[in-house]
Design a protein around this motif. Structure first.
Motif, PDB file in Angstrom:
ATOM      1  N   ALA A 192      39.122  57.976 -27.872  1.00  0.00           N
ATOM      2  CA  ALA A 192      38.137  57.331 -26.997  1.00  0.00           C
ATOM      3  C   ALA A 192      38.742  56.134 -26.278  1.00  0.00           C
ATOM      4  O   ALA A 192      38.426  55.877 -25.104  1.00  0.00           O
ATOM      5  CB  ALA A 192      36.918  56.900 -27.809  1.00  0.00           C
ATOM      6  N   ALA A 193      39.608  55.386 -26.962  1.00  0.00           N
ATOM      7  CA  ALA A 193      40.271  54.250 -26.320  1.00  0.00           C
ATOM      8  C   ALA A 193      41.136  54.716 -25.155  1.00  0.00           C
ATOM      9  O   ALA A 193      41.172  54.078 -24.086  1.00  0.00           O
ATOM     10  CB  ALA A 193      41.106  53.493 -27.341  1.00  0.00           C
ATOM     11  N   CYS A 194      41.823  55.828 -25.339  1.00  0.00           N
ATOM     12  CA  CYS A 194      42.636  56.371 -24.239  1.00  0.00           C
ATOM     13  C   CYS A 194      41.757  56.769 -23.055  1.00  0.00           C
ATOM     14  O   CYS A 194      42.111  56.508 -21.890  1.00  0.00           O
ATOM     15  CB  CYS A 194      43.432  57.577 -24.733  1.00  0.00           C
ATOM     16  N   LEU A 195      40.617  57.392 -23.318  1.00  0.00           N
ATOM     17  CA  LEU A 195      39.712  57.776 -22.239  1.00  0.00           C
ATOM     18  C   LEU A 195      39.159  56.559 -21.509  1.00  0.00           C
ATOM     19  O   LEU A 195      39.072  56.551 -20.274  1.00  0.00           O
ATOM     20  CB  LEU A 195      38.566  58.626 -22.798  1.00  0.00           C
ATOM     21  N   LEU A 196      38.771  55.522 -22.267  1.00  0.00           N
ATOM     22  CA  LEU A 196      38.254  54.320 -21.627  1.00  0.00           C
ATOM     23  C   LEU A 196      39.314  53.658 -20.751  1.00  0.00           C
ATOM     24  O   LEU A 196      39.010  53.145 -19.666  1.00  0.00           O
ATOM     25  CB  LEU A 196      37.758  53.331 -22.689  1.00  0.00           C
ATOM     26  N   TYR A 197      40.545  53.669 -21.219  1.00  0.00           N
ATOM     27  CA  TYR A 197      41.622  53.075 -20.419  1.00  0.00           C
ATOM     28  C   TYR A 197      41.868  53.884 -19.154  1.00  0.00           C
ATOM     29  O   TYR A 197      42.133  53.334 -18.081  1.00  0.00           O
ATOM     30  CB  TYR A 197      42.900  52.985 -21.243  1.00  0.00           C
ATOM     31  N   ILE A 198      41.757  55.208 -19.260  1.00  0.00           N
ATOM     32  CA  ILE A 198      41.939  56.061 -18.084  1.00  0.00           C
ATOM     33  C   ILE A 198      40.816  55.832 -17.081  1.00  0.00           C
ATOM     34  O   ILE A 198      41.036  55.750 -15.869  1.00  0.00           O
ATOM     35  CB  ILE A 198      42.003  57.537 -18.507  1.00  0.00           C
ATOM     36  N   PHE A 199      39.569  55.706 -17.584  1.00  0.00           N
ATOM     37  CA  PHE A 199      38.424  55.537 -16.694  1.00  0.00           C
ATOM     38  C   PHE A 199      38.358  54.138 -16.082  1.00  0.00           C
ATOM     39  O   PHE A 199      37.883  53.972 -14.962  1.00  0.00           O
ATOM     40  CB  PHE A 199      37.123  55.839 -17.445  1.00  0.00           C
ATOM     41  N   ALA A 200      38.790  53.122 -16.839  1.00  0.00           N
ATOM     42  CA  ALA A 200      38.666  51.743 -16.347  1.00  0.00           C
ATOM     43  C   ALA A 200      39.925  50.950 -16.659  1.00  0.00           C
ATOM     44  O   ALA A 200      39.901  50.012 -17.466  1.00  0.00           O
ATOM     45  CB  ALA A 200      37.441  51.075 -16.971  1.00  0.00           C
ATOM     46  N   PRO A 201      41.060  51.304 -16.067  1.00  0.00           N
ATOM     47  CA  PRO A 201      42.316  50.598 -16.387  1.00  0.00           C
ATOM     48  C   PRO A 201      42.318  49.143 -15.930  1.00  0.00           C
ATOM     49  O   PRO A 201      42.942  48.291 -16.556  1.00  0.00           O
ATOM     50  CB  PRO A 201      43.375  51.421 -15.644  1.00  0.00           C
ATOM     51  N   GLN A 202      41.631  48.840 -14.821  1.00  0.00           N
ATOM     52  CA  GLN A 202      41.632  47.479 -14.312  1.00  0.00           C
ATOM     53  C   GLN A 202      40.693  46.578 -15.109  1.00  0.00           C
ATOM     54  O   GLN A 202      41.002  45.423 -15.369  1.00  0.00           O
ATOM     55  CB  GLN A 202      41.211  47.489 -12.831  1.00  0.00           C
ATOM     56  N   GLY A 203      39.554  47.100 -15.520  1.00  0.00           N
ATOM     57  CA  GLY A 203      38.555  46.258 -16.167  1.00  0.00           C
ATOM     58  C   GLY A 203      38.782  46.046 -17.643  1.00  0.00           C
ATOM     59  O   GLY A 203      38.299  45.054 -18.200  1.00  0.00           O
ATOM     60  N   MET A 204      39.488  46.961 -18.312  1.00  0.00           N
ATOM     61  CA  MET A 204      39.620  46.859 -19.762  1.00  0.00           C
ATOM     62  C   MET A 204      41.049  46.576 -20.205  1.00  0.00           C
ATOM     63  O   MET A 204      41.306  45.646 -20.944  1.00  0.00           O
ATOM     64  CB  MET A 204      39.108  48.147 -20.418  1.00  0.00           C
ATOM     65  N   GLY A 205      41.986  47.366 -19.766  1.00  0.00           N
ATOM     66  CA  GLY A 205      43.338  47.219 -20.279  1.00  0.00           C
ATOM     67  C   GLY A 205      43.464  47.905 -21.627  1.00  0.00           C
ATOM     68  O   GLY A 205      42.472  48.313 -22.238  1.00  0.00           O
ATOM     69  N   PRO A 206      44.675  48.039 -22.162  1.00  0.00           N
ATOM     70  CA  PRO A 206      44.868  48.739 -23.440  1.00  0.00           C
ATOM     71  C   PRO A 206      44.092  48.116 -24.592  1.00  0.00           C
ATOM     72  O   PRO A 206      43.396  48.822 -25.333  1.00  0.00           O
ATOM     73  CB  PRO A 206      46.387  48.665 -23.660  1.00  0.00           C
ATOM     74  N   PHE A 207      44.228  46.796 -24.772  1.00  0.00           N
ATOM     75  CA  PHE A 207      43.523  46.168 -25.888  1.00  0.00           C
ATOM     76  C   PHE A 207      42.016  46.211 -25.687  1.00  0.00           C
ATOM     77  O   PHE A 207      41.256  46.456 -26.624  1.00  0.00           O
ATOM     78  CB  PHE A 207      43.974  44.719 -26.061  1.00  0.00           C
ATOM     79  N   GLY A 208      41.562  45.988 -24.468  1.00  0.00           N
ATOM     80  CA  GLY A 208      40.130  46.036 -24.196  1.00  0.00           C
ATOM     81  C   GLY A 208      39.551  47.412 -24.452  1.00  0.00           C
ATOM     82  O   GLY A 208      38.452  47.545 -24.985  1.00  0.00           O
ATOM     83  N   ALA A 209      40.275  48.455 -24.084  1.00  0.00           N
ATOM     84  CA  ALA A 209      39.804  49.815 -24.333  1.00  0.00           C
ATOM     85  C   ALA A 209      39.711  50.086 -25.834  1.00  0.00           C
ATOM     86  O   ALA A 209      38.731  50.672 -26.307  1.00  0.00           O
ATOM     87  CB  ALA A 209      40.738  50.815 -23.661  1.00  0.00           C
ATOM     88  N   LEU A 210      40.739  49.654 -26.594  1.00  0.00           N
ATOM     89  CA  LEU A 210      40.702  49.836 -28.043  1.00  0.00           C
ATOM     90  C   LEU A 210      39.572  49.026 -28.669  1.00  0.00           C
ATOM     91  O   LEU A 210      38.847  49.518 -29.548  1.00  0.00           O
ATOM     92  CB  LEU A 210      42.044  49.422 -28.648  1.00  0.00           C
ATOM     93  N   PHE A 211      39.398  47.794 -28.215  1.00  0.00           N
ATOM     94  CA  PHE A 211      38.355  46.928 -28.758  1.00  0.00           C
ATOM     95  C   PHE A 211      36.972  47.543 -28.544  1.00  0.00           C
ATOM     96  O   PHE A 211      36.152  47.609 -29.461  1.00  0.00           O
ATOM     97  CB  PHE A 211      38.430  45.552 -28.091  1.00  0.00           C
ATOM     98  N   HIS A 212      36.694  48.026 -27.336  1.00  0.00           N
ATOM     99  CA  HIS A 212      35.382  48.594 -27.044  1.00  0.00           C
ATOM    100  C   HIS A 212      35.185  49.936 -27.748  1.00  0.00           C
ATOM    101  O   HIS A 212      34.060  50.278 -28.118  1.00  0.00           O
ATOM    102  CB  HIS A 212      35.204  48.756 -25.535  1.00  0.00           C
ATOM    103  N   ALA A 213      36.264  50.694 -27.942  1.00  0.00           N
ATOM    104  CA  ALA A 213      36.132  51.976 -28.638  1.00  0.00           C
ATOM    105  C   ALA A 213      35.761  51.757 -30.104  1.00  0.00           C
ATOM    106  O   ALA A 213      34.850  52.412 -30.634  1.00  0.00           O
ATOM    107  CB  ALA A 213      37.436  52.767 -28.532  1.00  0.00           C
TER     108      ALA A 213
END
Length: 485
Positions: free
Chosen positions: A173-194
């Protein structure tokens, strides 16, 4: 004084109990108390409390604060509040997570969320398993009842499969979030929200939570999927994965258990019904400016997240009173047993709904999915419901007192509905707020902290623990029939 022949009058000897006897009785009592205080039912309470305290100390340290927090940083009460909210996977925050805490502090919050989501008892049992030590029968039964509703399962294999599955879901899910919103989240942000979404925590790194992705279908679907999966319970996840593997392998299909079917059907009903009511209320108010079709996704998202996740794509403070009442009901129900969610749980809701239907139709049995609910389960559901109502009512009254309750109701700091929303959100470990949380007084913060702790441990677990510490009387009182209604 004379006596008859053959009857020997024994003199009465009044002697004090021997010190050894008193010491022996004291040792027995202390041993019983020690066993009760160290039983498997109470140890998770200690684990949660210790983890929260350790997290509060770490978040209070200067290394956890960002430069924007100032030289003084945050108070220990705010650190305790944040740690409790993270471990109890609630999401309420008195400070902005993204700007107040440094990257180290955010990692600490992320770890606390993960620990709280899986449960301290689960991690403790997994640690024992990895160290190749035996888990006692009592611990095994306790974990089985809490997670799988089946005390005969193999603890080690289940925990290994559980952690492996959850980590895979979160990373994917973190990978998908990063793919969908790379500018708004970033790697750590995607992992954190997942992790926050799967653990139903609701912590976000932006001040507006997820409102920036209100109309982003990909982000919304990923977050909703994580919330639902994290809220249906570990046993349901395991059974669904097993059914999928069976179908793919071509083996004979085994029907899902009644517990799984009950959880899935109730979850679907609450999501659809909640979304329909939220959509209707906000469409009639027309404050959002969204079209009827554009309001569908936010309505479904809020219906899902109200089930104890705490994310929002709509401004909660501007929703209608009707929508807030719908959200309070959804937060009160919460997720399913053995999951990351709080509330009275979906199964309790179905049992209570069936009980009401039974009374209205004059039936003698509460029938769900072709089977009658036994008396102990029905009694537990009713007790849980009453206990939750009492906690919410008393919590709202105390919070209204701490937040300016001595003033006339027209001059209060907050509306009563806002305070009730805050209390239910804390008790249901949801994390949504109408804007009350950052402005709470110190007594109010401590009250919400206590409610989050009670809600995460679980009302049933708390009641069983309190009953376990008591002694059952050895007698029965005469019964009487009182007129009711």
């Amino acid at each position: 004084m004379s006596s008859r022949p053959g009857n020997v009058v024994q003199p009465r000897i009044h002697c004090k109990p021997r010190p050894a006897c008193r010491a022996e009785r004291t040792g027995i009592v202390s041993g019983m108390l020690r066993r009760r205080l160290l039983s498997p039912l109470i140890l998770p309470v200690y684990s949660f409390a210790a983890t929260i305290l350790a997290g509060a100390v770490l978040l209070y340290a200067g290394i956890s604060h960002s430069p924007s927090a100032g030289e003084a940083g945050i108070s220990f009460v705010d650190a305790l509040f944040t740690a409790t909210s993270a471990v109890c996977v609630t999401g309420l925050s008195v400070v902005d997570t993204g700007t107040t805490f440094s990257l180290t502090g955010q990692w600490i919050i992320l770890i606390l969320i993960q620990l709280g989501g899986l449960g301290i008892m689960t991690y403790s049992s997994l640690l024992v398993f990895l160290l190749r030590r035996r888990v006692s029968l009592t611990d095994r039964l306790a974990v089985g009842q809490a997670l799988m509703h089946d005390p005969s399962f193999h603890l080690g294999r289940f925990l290994y499969r559980l952690v492996r599955t959850i980590l895979c879901i979160e990373l994917a899910a973190a990978c998908l979030l990063y793919i969908f919103a790379p500018q708004g989240m970033g790697p750590f942000g995607a992992l954190f929200h997942a992790v926050s979404a799967f653990c139903n925590a609701g912590f976000g790194l932006r001040p507006d939570n997820l409102m920036a992705w209100q109309e982003h279908t990909g982000v919304n679907l990923v977050v909703m999927f994580l919330i639902v999966v994290g809220g249906i319970g570990f046993s349901v996840i395991d059974e669904l994965l097993g059914a999928a593997r069976t179908k793919l392998s071509g083996k004979p299909y085994r029907p899902l258990s009644r517990h799984t079917r009950l959880v899935l059907s109730t979850t679907a009903f609450l999501i659809v019904a909640g979304a329909a009511l939220i959509w209707l209320a906000e469409y009639l108010s027309n404050y959002t400016g969204l079209s009827p079709a554009g309001l569908v996704l936010p309505a479904f998202f809020q219906s899902v997240t109200c089930r104890t996740a705490g994310f929002n794509t709509l401004d909660i403070s501007r929703l209608t009173d009707f929508t807030l009442m719908v959200m309070i009901c959804l937060m009160f129900v919460g997720g399913s047993p053995g999951s990351c969610a709080g509330g009275i749980k979906t199964t309790s809701f179905r049992v209570l709904a069936g009980f009401v239907e039974m009374q209205l139709r004059g039936r003698r049995q509460n029938v769900l999915l072709g089977r009658a609910v036994d008396a102990p389960t029905q009694s537990k559901a009713l007790t849980l419901f009453l206990f939750a109502i009492i906690v919410v009512t008393v919590g709202t009254m105390v919070l209204s007192l701490t937040e300016g309750g001595i003033s006339p109701h027209t001059h209060g700091r907050f509306e009563q509905l806002d305070l009730m929303f805050e209390v239910v959100s804390a008790f249901g470990t949801v994390g949504l707020t109408t804007g009350v949380t950052p402005h709470l007084s110190v007594p109010g913060k401590l009250l919400i902290t206590l409610l989050m702790f009670i809600g995460r441990i679980g009302p049933v677990w708390l009641l069983v623990t309190l009953q376990h510490l008591q002694s059952e009387p050895k007698f029965r009182w005469p019964e009487v029939d009182y007129p009711i209604g």
